[in-house]
Design a protein around this motif. Structure first.
Motif, short mmCIF file in Angstrom:
data_model
loop_
_atom_site.label_atom_id
_atom_site.label_comp_id
_atom_site.label_asym_id
_atom_site.label_seq_id
_atom_site.Cartn_x
_atom_site.Cartn_y
_atom_site.Cartn_z
N VAL A 1 -14.30 31.93 -5.03
CA VAL A 1 -14.73 31.30 -3.88
C VAL A 1 -13.91 31.21 -2.82
CG1 VAL A 1 -16.07 29.34 -2.84
CG2 VAL A 1 -16.83 30.27 -5.10
N ALA A 2 -12.62 30.72 -3.17
CA ALA A 2 -11.50 30.61 -2.31
C ALA A 2 -11.14 31.93 -1.70
CB ALA A 2 -10.30 29.82 -2.96
N LEU A 3 -11.20 32.65 -2.48
CA LEU A 3 -11.00 34.10 -1.94
C LEU A 3 -11.82 34.71 -1.18
CD1 LEU A 3 -9.29 35.88 -5.20
CD2 LEU A 3 -8.10 35.54 -3.03
N CYS A 4 -13.15 34.54 -1.54
CA CYS A 4 -14.19 35.15 -0.55
C CYS A 4 -13.88 34.50 0.83
CB CYS A 4 -15.34 34.70 -1.17
SG CYS A 4 -16.92 35.36 -0.54
N ILE A 5 -13.84 33.09 0.79
CA ILE A 5 -14.02 32.39 2.00
C ILE A 5 -12.58 32.80 2.87
CG2 ILE A 5 -13.69 30.09 2.93
CD1 ILE A 5 -15.42 29.06 0.77
N SER A 6 -11.52 32.81 2.26
CA SER A 6 -10.15 33.29 3.21
C SER A 6 -10.57 34.42 3.57
CB SER A 6 -9.00 32.82 2.26
OG SER A 6 -9.12 33.69 1.06
N SER A 7 -10.68 35.62 2.82
CA SER A 7 -10.79 36.66 3.10
C SER A 7 -11.86 37.12 4.15
CB SER A 7 -10.99 37.79 1.99
OG SER A 7 -12.10 37.59 1.23
N GLY A 8 -12.97 36.67 4.00
CA GLY A 8 -14.18 36.46 5.04
C GLY A 8 -13.74 35.76 6.42
N LEU A 9 -12.95 34.59 6.38
CA LEU A 9 -12.62 34.11 7.60
C LEU A 9 -11.73 35.10 8.30
CD1 LEU A 9 -11.90 30.43 6.59
CD2 LEU A 9 -13.68 31.38 8.02
N ILE A 10 -10.50 35.72 7.64
CA ILE A 10 -9.63 36.42 8.47
C ILE A 10 -10.59 37.68 8.76
CG2 ILE A 10 -7.75 38.03 8.02
CD1 ILE A 10 -6.71 36.09 5.82
N LEU A 11 -11.53 38.28 8.27
CA LEU A 11 -12.34 39.34 8.68
C LEU A 11 -13.10 38.97 9.84
CD1 LEU A 11 -13.15 41.37 5.48
CD2 LEU A 11 -11.52 41.89 7.11
N PHE A 12 -13.81 37.99 9.79
CA PHE A 12 -14.75 37.69 10.66
C PHE A 12 -14.59 37.00 11.75
CE2 PHE A 12 -17.14 38.97 6.73
CZ PHE A 12 -17.39 40.25 7.06
N LEU A 13 -13.54 35.85 11.63
CA LEU A 13 -13.11 35.10 12.67
C LEU A 13 -12.90 36.11 14.28
CD1 LEU A 13 -11.01 32.37 11.37
CD2 LEU A 13 -13.19 32.21 12.37
N PRO A 14 -13.33 35.51 15.26
CA PRO A 14 -12.93 36.32 16.49
C PRO A 14 -11.44 36.18 16.70
CG PRO A 14 -14.22 34.05 16.90
CD PRO A 14 -14.02 34.18 15.56
N ASN A 15 -11.22 37.26 17.48
CA ASN A 15 -9.78 37.79 17.64
C ASN A 15 -8.85 36.67 18.04
OD1 ASN A 15 -9.88 40.28 16.67
ND2 ASN A 15 -10.48 41.09 18.97
N SER A 16 -9.43 35.74 18.95
CA SER A 16 -8.56 34.63 19.68
C SER A 16 -8.41 33.46 18.36
CB SER A 16 -9.38 33.89 20.65
OG SER A 16 -10.62 33.47 20.25
N MET A 17 -9.06 33.37 17.42
CA MET A 17 -8.76 32.53 16.54
C MET A 17 -7.88 33.29 15.64
SD MET A 17 -10.64 29.56 16.62
CE MET A 17 -10.93 29.24 14.70
N VAL A 18 -7.96 34.47 15.11
CA VAL A 18 -6.92 35.13 14.51
C VAL A 18 -5.57 35.24 15.08
CG1 VAL A 18 -6.58 37.31 13.09
CG2 VAL A 18 -8.96 36.40 13.21
N GLU A 19 -5.55 35.41 16.22
CA GLU A 19 -4.31 35.48 17.07
C GLU A 19 -3.61 34.01 16.91
OE1 GLU A 19 -4.88 36.73 20.80
OE2 GLU A 19 -5.52 38.88 20.43
N LYS A 20 -4.28 33.01 17.06
CA LYS A 20 -3.97 31.72 16.89
C LYS A 20 -3.16 31.59 15.39
CE LYS A 20 -6.37 29.11 20.60
NZ LYS A 20 -7.44 28.33 20.75
N LEU A 21 -3.90 32.03 14.53
CA LEU A 21 -3.14 31.96 12.98
C LEU A 21 -2.14 32.88 12.90
CD1 LEU A 21 -6.75 31.61 11.11
CD2 LEU A 21 -4.99 29.64 11.78
N TYR A 22 -1.77 33.64 13.84
CA TYR A 22 -0.81 34.92 13.59
C TYR A 22 -1.14 35.81 12.33
CZ TYR A 22 1.98 31.61 16.59
OH TYR A 22 2.24 30.74 17.55
N MET A 23 -2.46 35.88 12.35
CA MET A 23 -2.85 36.86 11.22
C MET A 23 -3.56 38.48 11.73
SD MET A 23 -2.77 35.59 8.43
CE MET A 23 -3.35 34.83 7.10
N ASN A 24 -3.40 38.58 13.17
CA ASN A 24 -3.93 39.88 13.59
C ASN A 24 -3.33 40.92 13.37
OD1 ASN A 24 -5.67 40.66 15.37
ND2 ASN A 24 -4.51 40.51 17.40
N SER A 25 -1.93 41.08 13.20
CA SER A 25 -1.19 42.18 12.59
C SER A 25 -1.60 42.35 11.02
CB SER A 25 0.06 42.39 12.68
OG SER A 25 0.94 41.25 12.20
N PHE A 26 -1.80 41.30 10.16
CA PHE A 26 -2.15 41.22 8.98
C PHE A 26 -3.48 42.03 8.83
CE2 PHE A 26 -3.70 39.21 5.10
CZ PHE A 26 -2.95 39.68 4.26
#
Length: 169
Positions: free
Chosen positions: A20-45
């Protein structure tokens, strides 16, 4: 040399909480808007490993859904089985003859629902095989002149008798 099949098997057998944790975390990184992913410094990842994140998300979600379906199916099957068992027990209790009911009444009236009964009686064997009564121990001393063994009334039989007050009439 790395055993890839063994590693994949380990990943697929992770506990459900981790899936469940893997599903939620990978889903968040994949489906969050770009602005949120940039704030988490995960855009390049996400750009570099998006394919792997997608596979992790789909596989973990599939395992979670399969686990839920299996759990629900087991629950339903157990409920159906329990209803069949209760129906069968009720049928057994309804079809007892007067001698069998008399013996059950004697056992029911005892404080500990236990009675010494003839070990070699066909009625005792019949009631025992149907699961209405059971011997109190596997080993017991039996007098050969009067072979009696303590048997007790099963709890479900006591519950049935309490629910059906007219049973002994």
């Amino acid at each position: 040399m790395v055993n890839i099949n063994g590693e994949i098997e380990k990943l697929l057998n992770l506990p459900l909480k981790i899936m469940v944790a893997l599903c939620i975390s990978s889903g968040l990184i994949l489906f969050l808007p770009n602005s949120m992913v940039e704030k988490l410094y995960m855009n390049s990842f996400r750009d570099n490993f998006g394919f792997i994140l997608g596979i992790v998300f789909v596989v973990s979600l599939s395992i979670i859904l399969c686990s839920i379906v299996v759990t629900i199916a087991k629950f339903i099957i157990n409920k159906i089985r329990d209803k069949r068992i209760i129906k069968g027990r009720n049928k057994i209790m309804e079809n007892l003859d007067k001698n069998e009911k008399r013996l059950l009444k004697l056992m029911y009236d005892e404080d500990d629902k236990t009675l010494d009964v003839p070990y070699n009686s066909g009625m005792i064997t019949k009631l025992s095989s149907w699961g209405l009564i059971s011997p109190t121990t596997a080993q017991t001393y039996v007098d050969l002149l009067d072979p009696r063994v303590p048997y007790f009334l099963q709890p479900w039989v006591c519950e049935y008798i309490q629910e059906h007050k007219e049973f002994f009439k």
